[in-house]
Design a protein around this motif. Structure first.
Motif, PDB file in Angstrom:
ATOM      1  N   THR A  31       0.850  -1.185   0.000  1.00 45.96           N
ATOM      2  CA  THR A  31       0.000   0.000   0.000  1.00 45.96           C
ATOM      3  C   THR A  31       0.887   1.237   0.000  1.00 45.96           C
ATOM      4  OG1 THR A  31      -1.772  -1.141   1.165  1.00 45.96           O
ATOM      5  CG2 THR A  31      -1.765   1.265   1.287  1.00 45.96           C
ATOM      6  N   TYR A  32       0.642   2.111  -0.970  1.00 44.80           N
ATOM      7  CA  TYR A  32       1.436   3.337  -1.065  1.00 44.80           C
ATOM      8  C   TYR A  32       0.556   4.523  -1.421  1.00 44.80           C
ATOM      9  CZ  TYR A  32       5.430   0.283  -0.896  1.00 44.80           C
ATOM     10  OH  TYR A  32       6.338  -0.654  -0.480  1.00 44.80           O
ATOM     11  N   ALA A  33       0.782   5.618  -0.730  1.00 44.15           N
ATOM     12  CA  ALA A  33       0.167   6.891  -1.066  1.00 44.15           C
ATOM     13  C   ALA A  33       1.217   7.679  -1.838  1.00 44.15           C
ATOM     14  CB  ALA A  33      -0.239   7.623   0.205  1.00 44.15           C
ATOM     15  N   ARG A  34       0.867   8.088  -3.047  1.00 43.74           N
ATOM     16  CA  ARG A  34       1.800   8.823  -3.896  1.00 43.74           C
ATOM     17  C   ARG A  34       1.256  10.223  -4.175  1.00 43.74           C
ATOM     18  NH1 ARG A  34       1.626   3.488  -6.003  1.00 43.74           N
ATOM     19  NH2 ARG A  34       3.657   2.480  -5.921  1.00 43.74           N
ATOM     20  N   PHE A  35       2.160  11.146  -4.479  1.00 40.58           N
ATOM     21  CA  PHE A  35       1.727  12.480  -4.874  1.00 40.58           C
ATOM     22  C   PHE A  35       2.615  12.981  -6.002  1.00 40.58           C
ATOM     23  CE2 PHE A  35       4.666  12.878  -1.348  1.00 40.58           C
ATOM     24  CZ  PHE A  35       5.469  13.970  -1.636  1.00 40.58           C
ATOM     25  N   ALA A  36       2.006  13.755  -6.899  1.00 34.91           N
ATOM     26  CA  ALA A  36       2.723  14.280  -8.066  1.00 34.91           C
ATOM     27  C   ALA A  36       2.310  15.735  -8.295  1.00 34.91           C
ATOM     28  CB  ALA A  36       2.410  13.437  -9.302  1.00 34.91           C
ATOM     29  N   TYR A  37       3.275  16.540  -8.762  1.00 36.23           N
ATOM     30  CA  TYR A  37       3.026  17.956  -8.992  1.00 36.23           C
ATOM     31  C   TYR A  37       4.011  18.466 -10.040  1.00 36.23           C
ATOM     32  CZ  TYR A  37       7.067  18.096  -5.975  1.00 36.23           C
ATOM     33  OH  TYR A  37       8.316  17.879  -5.451  1.00 36.23           O
ATOM     34  N   SER A  38       3.647  19.571 -10.672  1.00 39.13           N
ATOM     35  CA  SER A  38       4.522  20.198 -11.658  1.00 39.13           C
ATOM     36  C   SER A  38       5.568  21.037 -10.947  1.00 39.13           C
ATOM     37  CB  SER A  38       3.704  21.080 -12.603  1.00 39.13           C
ATOM     38  OG  SER A  38       4.566  21.812 -13.453  1.00 39.13           O
ATOM     39  N   SER A  51       3.523  23.757  -8.645  1.00 35.88           N
ATOM     40  CA  SER A  51       2.074  23.664  -8.809  1.00 35.88           C
ATOM     41  C   SER A  51       1.310  23.569  -7.496  1.00 35.88           C
ATOM     42  CB  SER A  51       1.746  22.442  -9.657  1.00 35.88           C
ATOM     43  OG  SER A  51       0.344  22.314  -9.796  1.00 35.88           O
ATOM     44  N   ASP A  52       0.210  24.330  -7.445  1.00 33.76           N
ATOM     45  CA  ASP A  52      -0.705  24.220  -6.312  1.00 33.76           C
ATOM     46  C   ASP A  52      -1.473  22.900  -6.391  1.00 33.76           C
ATOM     47  OD1 ASP A  52      -2.077  24.921  -4.012  1.00 33.76           O
ATOM     48  OD2 ASP A  52      -3.483  26.247  -5.042  1.00 33.76           O
ATOM     49  N   ASP A  53      -1.778  22.466  -7.608  1.00 29.32           N
ATOM     50  CA  ASP A  53      -2.491  21.204  -7.794  1.00 29.32           C
ATOM     51  C   ASP A  53      -1.554  20.032  -7.551  1.00 29.32           C
ATOM     52  OD1 ASP A  53      -4.832  22.483  -8.466  1.00 29.32           O
ATOM     53  OD2 ASP A  53      -4.532  22.284 -10.624  1.00 29.32           O
ATOM     54  N   VAL A  54      -1.990  19.130  -6.691  1.00 25.85           N
ATOM     55  CA  VAL A  54      -1.221  17.930  -6.394  1.00 25.85           C
ATOM     56  C   VAL A  54      -2.120  16.733  -6.662  1.00 25.85           C
ATOM     57  CG1 VAL A  54      -0.022  16.609  -4.606  1.00 25.85           C
ATOM     58  CG2 VAL A  54       0.167  19.101  -4.647  1.00 25.85           C
ATOM     59  N   LYS A  55      -1.657  15.836  -7.522  1.00 22.43           N
ATOM     60  CA  LYS A  55      -2.415  14.623  -7.805  1.00 22.43           C
ATOM     61  C   LYS A  55      -2.022  13.556  -6.790  1.00 22.43           C
ATOM     62  CE  LYS A  55      -3.643  11.222 -11.278  1.00 22.43           C
ATOM     63  NZ  LYS A  55      -3.468  10.749 -12.647  1.00 22.43           N
ATOM     64  N   LEU A  56      -3.018  13.031  -6.101  1.00 24.17           N
ATOM     65  CA  LEU A  56      -2.819  11.948  -5.143  1.00 24.17           C
ATOM     66  C   LEU A  56      -3.203  10.642  -5.815  1.00 24.17           C
ATOM     67  CD1 LEU A  56      -4.570  13.576  -2.054  1.00 24.17           C
ATOM     68  CD2 LEU A  56      -2.174  13.747  -2.731  1.00 24.17           C
TER      69      LEU A  56
END
Length: 191
Positions: free
Chosen positions: A34-41, A177-182
């Motif tokens: 199980t992993y929580a990931r986050f991505a941003y510009s 980026s303010d937007d972060v994809k989880l």
């Protein structure tokens, strides 16, 4: 009279069997899968992707009633960016402030099904003491007997996009980026 008693016993047995099938089942999150990931510009140069290595929690699921709940806790000090220097930077007060806020939590308020398929989960995400409603879109979901654990297991992938400024973690926005994809990859084993 014997037929009536036999019919009543059969009806009670069938009702007990049906209610047992509809009972909620509890699954414990498998931290190794199980992993929580986050991505941003990052200044528009690239999309940076990182993860948290430690996630714990439970999922309760009643597939017959199409209800459930999830209660997840992420250890913020387990952030893994691929760089020890950046791990320390992101744990600082400008971002996660892990000394003051050692966990991120997600607690569901509703499971949403499309037919028999779990489609999304409504819930509350808490980061740095700020709680906001966040809907997780479920992109895959499967329950079956686990071939190694010899118990039932469920797994899912889910995504959401948040604004980090809403969680007091907005340093360098909007350039970073303010937007972060989880993105969450979750596997859980039945208790």
């Amino acid at each position: 009279m014997k037929e009536l008693i036999a019919l009543a016993v059969a009806a009670v047995s069938m009702a007990a069997s049906l209610s047992a099938q509809a009972a909620p089942e509890t699954y414990v999150i498998d931290g190794a899968h199980t992993y929580a990931r986050f991505a941003y510009s990052h200044f528009g140069y690239s999309t940076q992707e990182s993860r948290f290595d430690t996630t714990k929690g439970k999922i309760t699921l009643d597939r017959a009633a199409k209800t459930g709940s999830v209660d997840v806790t992420i250890d913020t000090k387990s952030v893994n960016t691929g760089s020890d220097l950046f791990n320390t930077h992101i744990q600082g007060a400008d971002f996660l402030d892990t000394g003051k806020y050692p966990t991120i939590t997600y607690k569901s308020t509703k499971f949403n099904f499309n037919g028999d398929t779990l489609a999304s989960v409504d819930g509350n995400l808490t980061i740095k003491g700020v709680t906001k409603p966040v809907k997780l879109e479920v992109t895959s979901f499967k329950c079956m007997p686990h071939p190694m654990a010899k118990k039932d297991a469920c797994g899912a992938n889910a995504t959401a996009t948040i604004k980090r400024t809403e969680f007091n973690a907005g340093k360098y926005a909007p350039n970073v980026s303010d937007d972060v994809k989880l993105t969450f990859a979750i596997e859980a084993i039945k208790e």
